[in-house]
Design an enzyme around this catalytic site. Structure first.
Site, PDB file in Angstrom:
ATOM      1  N   CYS A  35       0.814  -1.228   0.000  1.00 32.33           N
ATOM      2  CA  CYS A  35       0.000   0.000   0.000  1.00 32.33           C
ATOM      3  C   CYS A  35       0.844   1.272   0.000  1.00 32.33           C
ATOM      4  O   CYS A  35       0.351   2.341  -0.356  1.00 32.33           O
ATOM      5  CB  CYS A  35      -0.950  -0.002   1.185  1.00 32.33           C
ATOM      6  SG  CYS A  35      -2.105  -1.375   1.158  1.00 32.33           S
ATOM      7  N   ASN A  48     -10.037  -0.098  -0.536  1.00 34.65           N
ATOM      8  CA  ASN A  48      -8.577   0.025  -0.447  1.00 34.65           C
ATOM      9  C   ASN A  48      -7.972  -0.540  -1.733  1.00 34.65           C
ATOM     10  O   ASN A  48      -8.013  -1.745  -1.956  1.00 34.65           O
ATOM     11  CB  ASN A  48      -8.091  -0.752   0.787  1.00 34.65           C
ATOM     12  CG  ASN A  48      -6.575  -0.684   0.972  1.00 34.65           C
ATOM     13  OD1 ASN A  48      -5.851  -0.242   0.083  1.00 34.65           O
ATOM     14  ND2 ASN A  48      -6.108  -1.130   2.124  1.00 34.65           N
ATOM     15  N   HIS A  64      -3.183   7.422   1.974  1.00 34.27           N
ATOM     16  CA  HIS A  64      -3.578   6.115   1.450  1.00 34.27           C
ATOM     17  C   HIS A  64      -4.967   5.803   1.993  1.00 34.27           C
ATOM     18  O   HIS A  64      -5.243   6.011   3.178  1.00 34.27           O
ATOM     19  CB  HIS A  64      -2.564   5.050   1.890  1.00 34.27           C
ATOM     20  CG  HIS A  64      -3.071   3.656   1.693  1.00 34.27           C
ATOM     21  ND1 HIS A  64      -3.573   3.229   0.492  1.00 34.27           N
ATOM     22  CD2 HIS A  64      -3.168   2.597   2.551  1.00 34.27           C
ATOM     23  CE1 HIS A  64      -3.955   1.963   0.608  1.00 34.27           C
ATOM     24  NE2 HIS A  64      -3.725   1.564   1.851  1.00 34.27           N
TER      25      HIS A  64
HETATM   26  N1  ACO Z   1     -18.898  -8.551   8.050  1.00 35.54           N
HETATM   27  C1  ACO Z   1     -19.537  -8.813   9.227  1.00 35.54           C
HETATM   28  N2  ACO Z   1     -18.885  -9.171  10.350  1.00 35.54           N
HETATM   29  C2  ACO Z   1     -17.551  -9.273  10.277  1.00 35.54           C
HETATM   30  C3  ACO Z   1     -16.837  -9.026   9.086  1.00 35.54           C
HETATM   31  C4  ACO Z   1     -17.560  -8.661   7.944  1.00 35.54           C
HETATM   32  N3  ACO Z   1     -16.979  -8.383   6.762  1.00 35.54           N
HETATM   33  N4  ACO Z   1     -15.518  -9.209   9.326  1.00 35.54           N
HETATM   34  C5  ACO Z   1     -15.399  -9.549  10.634  1.00 35.54           C
HETATM   35  N5  ACO Z   1     -16.624  -9.596  11.191  1.00 35.54           N
HETATM   36  C6  ACO Z   1     -16.956  -9.904  12.580  1.00 35.54           C
HETATM   37  C7  ACO Z   1     -15.914 -10.758  13.256  1.00 35.54           C
HETATM   38  O1  ACO Z   1     -16.140 -12.132  12.969  1.00 35.54           O
HETATM   39  C8  ACO Z   1     -16.146 -10.418  14.711  1.00 35.54           C
HETATM   40  O2  ACO Z   1     -17.275 -11.151  15.154  1.00 35.54           O
HETATM   41  P1  ACO Z   1     -17.307 -11.756  16.652  1.00 35.54           P
HETATM   42  O3  ACO Z   1     -17.220 -10.565  17.571  1.00 35.54           O
HETATM   43  O4  ACO Z   1     -18.618 -12.455  16.685  1.00 35.54           O
HETATM   44  O5  ACO Z   1     -16.115 -12.645  16.737  1.00 35.54           O
HETATM   45  C9  ACO Z   1     -16.544  -8.956  14.685  1.00 35.54           C
HETATM   46  O6  ACO Z   1     -16.968  -8.680  13.318  1.00 35.54           O
HETATM   47  C10 ACO Z   1     -15.409  -8.022  15.051  1.00 35.54           C
HETATM   48  O7  ACO Z   1     -14.253  -8.418  14.311  1.00 35.54           O
HETATM   49  P2  ACO Z   1     -12.882  -7.635  14.433  1.00 35.54           P
HETATM   50  O8  ACO Z   1     -11.884  -8.221  13.496  1.00 35.54           O
HETATM   51  O9  ACO Z   1     -12.533  -7.526  15.868  1.00 35.54           O
HETATM   52  O10 ACO Z   1     -13.354  -6.228  13.885  1.00 35.54           O
HETATM   53  P3  ACO Z   1     -12.644  -4.843  13.996  1.00 35.54           P
HETATM   54  O11 ACO Z   1     -13.503  -3.909  14.714  1.00 35.54           O
HETATM   55  O12 ACO Z   1     -11.201  -4.956  14.406  1.00 35.54           O
HETATM   56  O13 ACO Z   1     -12.667  -4.375  12.473  1.00 35.54           O
HETATM   57  C11 ACO Z   1     -11.191  -4.239  10.573  1.00 35.54           C
HETATM   58  C12 ACO Z   1     -11.985  -5.145  11.480  1.00 35.54           C
HETATM   59  C13 ACO Z   1     -12.166  -3.323   9.809  1.00 35.54           C
HETATM   60  C14 ACO Z   1     -10.419  -5.072   9.579  1.00 35.54           C
HETATM   61  C15 ACO Z   1     -10.237  -3.387  11.431  1.00 35.54           C
HETATM   62  O14 ACO Z   1      -9.463  -4.199  12.267  1.00 35.54           O
HETATM   63  C16 ACO Z   1      -9.353  -2.543  10.616  1.00 35.54           C
HETATM   64  O15 ACO Z   1      -9.801  -1.592  10.022  1.00 35.54           O
HETATM   65  N6  ACO Z   1      -8.051  -2.844  10.575  1.00 35.54           N
HETATM   66  C17 ACO Z   1      -7.135  -2.150   9.744  1.00 35.54           C
HETATM   67  C18 ACO Z   1      -6.868  -3.021   8.615  1.00 35.54           C
HETATM   68  C19 ACO Z   1      -6.769  -2.315   7.315  1.00 35.54           C
HETATM   69  O16 ACO Z   1      -7.315  -1.277   7.054  1.00 35.54           O
HETATM   70  N7  ACO Z   1      -6.039  -2.937   6.451  1.00 35.54           N
HETATM   71  C20 ACO Z   1      -5.880  -2.481   5.149  1.00 35.54           C
HETATM   72  C21 ACO Z   1      -4.604  -2.947   4.641  1.00 35.54           C
HETATM   73  S1  ACO Z   1      -3.301  -2.199   5.491  1.00 35.54           S
HETATM   74  C22 ACO Z   1      -3.277  -0.708   4.961  1.00 35.54           C
HETATM   75  O17 ACO Z   1      -3.631  -0.468   3.838  1.00 35.54           O
HETATM   76  C23 ACO Z   1      -2.847   0.305   5.910  1.00 35.54           C
END
Ligand code: ACO
Length: 323
Positions: free
Chosen positions: A113, A280, A250
């Site tokens: 990224c 993204n 980004h």
């Molecule tokens: N739809 C519905 N529910 C979902 C989904 C989905 N797509 N994905 C996960 N869940 C559920 C999980 O199973 C979990 O359920 P549970 O509580 O019953 O176990 C719940 O949602 C929470 O999951 P988490 O992974 O804890 O969710 P979080 O609040 O951390 O959000 C996310 C996840 C959006 C990926 C977040 O961690 C994030 O934004 N991380 C940054 C990652 C990123 O942006 N990466 C991009 C690449 S790196 C870069 O470009 C910088």
């Protein structure tokens, strides 16, 4: 002194936009979950005939036209991508051929990224050292090809697309009101390589593999890393958040963007956001956002623009540029 001035931009998106609701028909997710957690409303997904090189070529042609230069005027092409058409040759070489260029050089840049920020920094180094007068920098990706469509924690986040800019050597006086790249700061730390990676490759599995991510871990590090390299940019130039006209980060996740802007005291109205429309798109996200801001009339000559990115590796970096 020489400065690398951005003289044109272009963008290209696949023909198909896929909304969160459409995605929810094939994956166990919902529009509400995706919007709340990421700010994403839709993303573009490439058809079989749309590839990283074809999208990159389309964006490059628009950037050349916007800059009012021909491919004959370009000395170097750098394509930032993690989703090349082939393991080799480089996608940049493929695009070079598509554009009808047989002189100069072309190579790919792989910093996930952060690829566009790494590529602009590399282009600037070529220009500052006198090895190139005009460089075409492309960020192009088809992340849909490396997503595990059974893994809802990752497949809802990414999209496909390409953006490009042309940088040209122009004379500046060495002050921060010069046009062009004023400073850039790159970082990487491979101790985080298992937090966001692809579980395949030519030398390990002899397959392409799928993207894997520890989302919370990425989130935890993102804001601190981003703000670090931006503070480096301010320290190097004596400029501050108040001087910035546009913050073009980004586009990974709306929450990461908002938290970074808040920590840096950058006013929300100065932040260019396209993650809602594109998801993204990795190395393509910044040039896609640049092109949106240029064509809707926000970004103008003389504006001070702050670019930043963070991605797999981890890699991260910032570029401060006066338009
Ligand atoms: N739809 C519905 N529910 C979902 C989904 C989905 N797509 N994905 C996960 N869940 C559920 C999980 O199973 C979990 O359920 P549970 O509580 O019953 O176990 C719940 O949602 C929470 O999951 P988490 O992974 O804890 O969710 P979080 O609040 O951390 O959000 C996310 C996840 C959006 C990926 C977040 O961690 C994030 O934004 N991380 C940054 C990652 C990123 O942006 N990466 C991009 C690449 S790196 C870069 O470009 C910088």
């Amino acid at each position: 002194m020489k400065r690398s001035v951005i003289i044109g931009s272009g963008a290209a998106l696949p023909r198909n936009a896929v909304s969160n609701d459409e995605l929810a028909k094939r994956v166990d997710t919902s529009d509400e979950w995706i919007r709340q957690r990421t700010g994403i409303e839709q993303r573009y997904i490439a058809d079989a005939d749309e590839t990283t090189a074809s999208l990159g070529e389309a964006a490059a042609r628009k950037a050349l036209a916007d800059a009012d230069v021909s491919i004959e005027d370009i000395d170097l092409i750098i394509c930032a991508t993690s989703t090349p058409d082939n393991t080799f040759p480089a996608t940049a070489v493929n695009i070079q051929h598509r554009l009808g260029m047989t002189h100069g050089a072309a190579f790919d840049m792989q910093a996930v990224c952060s690829g566009f920020v790494f590529a602009v920094t590399t282009a600037n180094t070529y220009i500052m050292s006198g090895q190139a007068d005009r460089v075409l920098v492309i960020g192009a990706e088809t992340f849909s090809r490396i997503l595990d469509w059974e893994d809802r924690t990752t497949c809802v986040l990414f999209g496909d697309g390409a953006g490009a800019v042309v940088l040209e050597a122009q004379e500046g006086v060495g002050l921060s009101n010069d046009r062009g790249v004023l400073t850039s700061h790159l970082r990487s730390d491979g101790s985080h390589r298992d937090k966001l990676y692809v579980d395949g490759g030519p030398s390990t599995t002899a397959t392409v593999g799928h993207l894997r991510m520890q989302g919370r871990e990425v989130f935890k590090h993102a804001v601190a890393m981003i703000t670090d390299v931006i503070e480096d940019a301010f320290a190097a130039t004596g400029l501050s958040a108040d001087d910035i006209d546009w913050f073009i980060p980004h586009q990974a996740n709306r929450r990461i963007i908002d938290a970074s802007a808040k920590k840096l005291n950058i006013a929300p109205e100065k932040v260019v956001i396209t993650v809602s429309q594109h998801g993204n798109t990795s190395a393509a996200s910044i040039p896609l956002a640049i092109d949106s801001a240029r064509h809707d009339g926000r970004l103008k000559k003389g504006d001070l623009v702050l670019l930043e990115a963070m991605g797999g590796g981890f890699t991260w970096g910032s570029v401060l540029v006066r338009w």
